[in-house]
Each structure stands twice: as C-alpha cells, then as structure tokens.
Design a protein around this motif. Structure first.
Motif, PDB file in Angstrom:
ATOM      1  N   UNK A 135      48.718   8.374  63.958  1.00 13.81           N
ATOM      2  CA  UNK A 135      50.149   8.548  63.733  1.00 13.81           C
ATOM      3  C   UNK A 135      50.718   9.485  64.787  1.00 13.81           C
ATOM      4  N   UNK A 136      52.034   9.320  65.053  1.00 15.29           N
ATOM      5  CA  UNK A 136      52.675  10.120  66.102  1.00 15.29           C
ATOM      6  C   UNK A 136      53.009  11.528  65.634  1.00 15.29           C
ATOM      7  N   UNK A 137      53.377  11.660  64.382  1.00 10.97           N
ATOM      8  CA  UNK A 137      53.744  12.983  63.858  1.00 10.97           C
ATOM      9  C   UNK A 137      52.988  13.269  62.569  1.00 10.97           C
ATOM     10  N   UNK A 138      52.821  14.549  62.300  1.00 11.40           N
ATOM     11  CA  UNK A 138      52.110  14.992  61.103  1.00 11.40           C
ATOM     12  C   UNK A 138      52.985  15.997  60.377  1.00 11.40           C
ATOM     13  N   UNK A 139      53.192  15.795  59.095  1.00 10.45           N
ATOM     14  CA  UNK A 139      53.994  16.743  58.325  1.00 10.45           C
ATOM     15  C   UNK A 139      53.177  18.001  58.033  1.00 10.45           C
ATOM     16  N   UNK A 140      53.913  19.088  57.920  1.00 13.67           N
ATOM     17  CA  UNK A 140      53.261  20.385  57.681  1.00 13.67           C
ATOM     18  C   UNK A 140      52.476  20.376  56.376  1.00 13.67           C
ATOM     19  N   UNK A 141      53.003  19.693  55.369  1.00 14.13           N
ATOM     20  CA  UNK A 141      52.328  19.656  54.069  1.00 14.13           C
ATOM     21  C   UNK A 141      50.983  18.973  54.147  1.00 14.13           C
ATOM     22  N   UNK A 142      50.782  18.067  55.132  1.00 10.29           N
ATOM     23  CA  UNK A 142      49.495  17.392  55.275  1.00 10.29           C
ATOM     24  C   UNK A 142      48.398  18.355  55.729  1.00 10.29           C
ATOM     25  N   UNK A 143      48.808  19.456  56.327  1.00 12.50           N
ATOM     26  CA  UNK A 143      47.827  20.432  56.819  1.00 12.50           C
ATOM     27  C   UNK A 143      47.400  21.423  55.749  1.00 12.50           C
ATOM     28  N   UNK A 144      48.047  21.359  54.586  1.00 12.02           N
ATOM     29  CA  UNK A 144      47.738  22.295  53.505  1.00 12.02           C
ATOM     30  C   UNK A 144      46.801  21.657  52.505  1.00 12.02           C
ATOM     31  N   UNK A 145      45.936  22.479  51.952  1.00 15.86           N
ATOM     32  CA  UNK A 145      45.029  22.006  50.906  1.00 15.86           C
ATOM     33  C   UNK A 145      45.824  21.758  49.632  1.00 15.86           C
ATOM     34  N   UNK A 146      45.405  20.849  48.779  1.00 16.09           N
ATOM     35  CA  UNK A 146      46.143  20.538  47.544  1.00 16.09           C
ATOM     36  C   UNK A 146      46.365  21.754  46.654  1.00 16.09           C
ATOM     37  N   UNK A 147      45.429  22.654  46.640  1.00 18.01           N
ATOM     38  CA  UNK A 147      45.539  23.843  45.783  1.00 18.01           C
ATOM     39  C   UNK A 147      45.901  25.090  46.593  1.00 18.01           C
ATOM     40  N   UNK A 148      46.580  24.908  47.701  1.00 17.63           N
ATOM     41  CA  UNK A 148      46.935  26.055  48.555  1.00 17.63           C
ATOM     42  C   UNK A 148      47.868  27.007  47.810  1.00 17.63           C
ATOM     43  N   UNK A 149      47.562  28.288  47.875  1.00 16.33           N
ATOM     44  CA  UNK A 149      48.426  29.276  47.232  1.00 16.33           C
ATOM     45  C   UNK A 149      49.393  29.857  48.260  1.00 16.33           C
ATOM     46  N   UNK A 150      50.141  30.855  47.834  1.00 27.27           N
ATOM     47  CA  UNK A 150      51.168  31.435  48.701  1.00 27.27           C
ATOM     48  C   UNK A 150      50.559  32.017  49.972  1.00 27.27           C
TER      49      UNK A 150
END
Length: 252
Positions: free
Chosen positions: A194-209
């Motif tokens: 893919x050409x672009x990657x959203x920032x949320x894709x780089x976060x783990x599902x259970x990522x905390x603050x």
C-alpha cells in the motif's frame, strides 16, 4: 637498663612482673640479685627525673633487698632431726601468683563491663490487664469488623494492581529510538502492498496512553529527520504516513 613509665603500672607487683617477663625469669626461680638491681635502678631513674614514686613501690624495694640478704644466708634448718632446705623466694612467688590471678579476674570483669555496657533493657510493664481479661481484645461490632476486613482486602487488591501495572509498564517501556526502529520496519513491510499507512495501524490493539504518546513522538522525530511524510485531513482525523522520496524537500 629498663626504661618504663610508672603510670603504665597499677602497682609495684605490676612493675616487678614486667621486669621478670623482660628478663625471662620464672616466678618460682627468681634471680633475686639481678631483679633487685633492676627494680632499684628503675626507682633511682625516676627519682632523677623528679617523678614522684608511691610508697608501695618503696616497700617492695625494701622487701627485695631483705630477700637478697636472706639469699646470702644458709637456707638449711633442722626440724625434728630432719634437715629442711628453706627457699626465701617462696613467699614472694606465692604473692606474685595471687596477684596474677587477681589481675586476670579484674581484666575479665573489665571486658564483661565493656560488653554489657552496650546492652540496654526495657523496663517491665504491667500486662496483667490483658492476661486476666484476654476476651477484651475481641470485643467489637461484627459488622464493623467485616467492613474493616473488606476494606483491607480492597486496598490490598488495588495495591497489587498498581504494582502489576507498574511492572508491566517498566518491562515494556522503550526509548524513542527503539520505537522509531520498530515503526520504520513496520512501515517498510506495509508500503510493499500500500502507498500510505495510517498511524493507528502502527499501534498495538491494546496500546495504552504511554504507547500512543511514545509512537506519536517517534513519528514526529521521523518527520523531523525527513524519513516520512504525514498528512491529516481534519482535526483529530487519521494521520496518513507515506514514504518520502529523495526529491521531496518539504513535509506536507
């Protein structure tokens, strides 16, 4: 000549034992003439130095002189037709032995005093009130006791949760440099499809603050180093990350 100081000895016998030890003489085999000369020579030296000598030292000097003169006399007497050889040194040896024993006991008592001076005891308290009426300790409202016990359990549970969370955060906490390396590797894999990657894709599902903050700071650092481009269409909208080309000079 023996040069010692009077204040190092507790009495005349202490000085005499010192002289005997240095001359390597046995208490029961004293060379009276030699030890008397050393003892009197010591007292004369003190007198020349204007050092006041106690009367007990003079008394022992006189006793040694008397013993020296007795050693020059015949030491054989006849008792009941039996010849007995007397040794004038016996009395002095017995007194020295007794003095040594007393000195050892005194030293032992001094050590005990030093040891026990560092021990402190607590005065006894009157606990008869509790011994005579032990049931008084258990007199309380059952409901209040249950509420207190539940409060204790809840507090213990919260404390355990805080400790577990702290341990997990401390275990998983990483530096910005480590997060940049991880994000760069992830972006390279995703850009292949893919050409672009959203920032949320780089976060783990259970990522905390903390994880979100660290990832966002890492993204800003990557933009600053001109490694990626990032765009956001609206406030609080998704951040899209694209690969930066060599001919691009400005961040979109």
């Amino acid at each position: 000549m023996y040069k010692v100081r009077i204040d190092q000895f507790e009495g005349p016998f202490d000085l005499l034992l010192y002289l005997l030890e240095n001359a390597r003489m046995d208490i029961y085999d004293i060379r009276v003439t030699e030890i008397t000369e050393q003892y009197i020579g010591y007292l004369k030296e003190m007198d020349e130095l204007n050092v006041e000598v106690g009367s007990e030292f003079i008394v022992l000097a006189a006793a040694l002189i008397r013993l020296k003169s007795r050693m020059l006399l015949p030491r054989v007497t006849e008792v009941d037709e039996t010849i007995v050889e007397e040794d004038p040194r016996t009395e002095l040896a017995e007194r020295l032995t007794e003095y040594l024993q007393t000195k050892k006991i005194a030293e032992m008592l001094q050590r005990r005093e030093k040891e026990y001076s560092g021990i402190y005891t607590k005065p006894a308290e009157d606990i008869s009130e509790y011994l005579n009426s032990p049931e008084e300790l258990l007199k309380t409202d059952p409901d209040k006791f249950v509420r207190t016990f539940r409060s204790f359990l809840e507090k213990k549970k919260r404390l355990a949760e805080v400790r577990n969370r702290y341990e997990r955060i401390r275990r998983n906490r990483s530096s910005v440099e480590e997060r940049i390396a991880a994000m760069a590797s992830m972006l390279e894999r995703k850009w292949k499809n893919q050409d672009s990657v959203s920032f949320s894709e780089l976060l783990a599902p259970n990522a905390d603050r903390y994880d979100r903050t660290l990832s966002f700071m890492s993204l800003l650092e990557m933009i600053k180093m001109q490694e990626v481009n990032a765009t956001q269409d609206r406030v609080y909208g998704e951040i899209e990350i694209t690969k930066r080309t060599k001919d691009q000079t400005n961040v979109q």
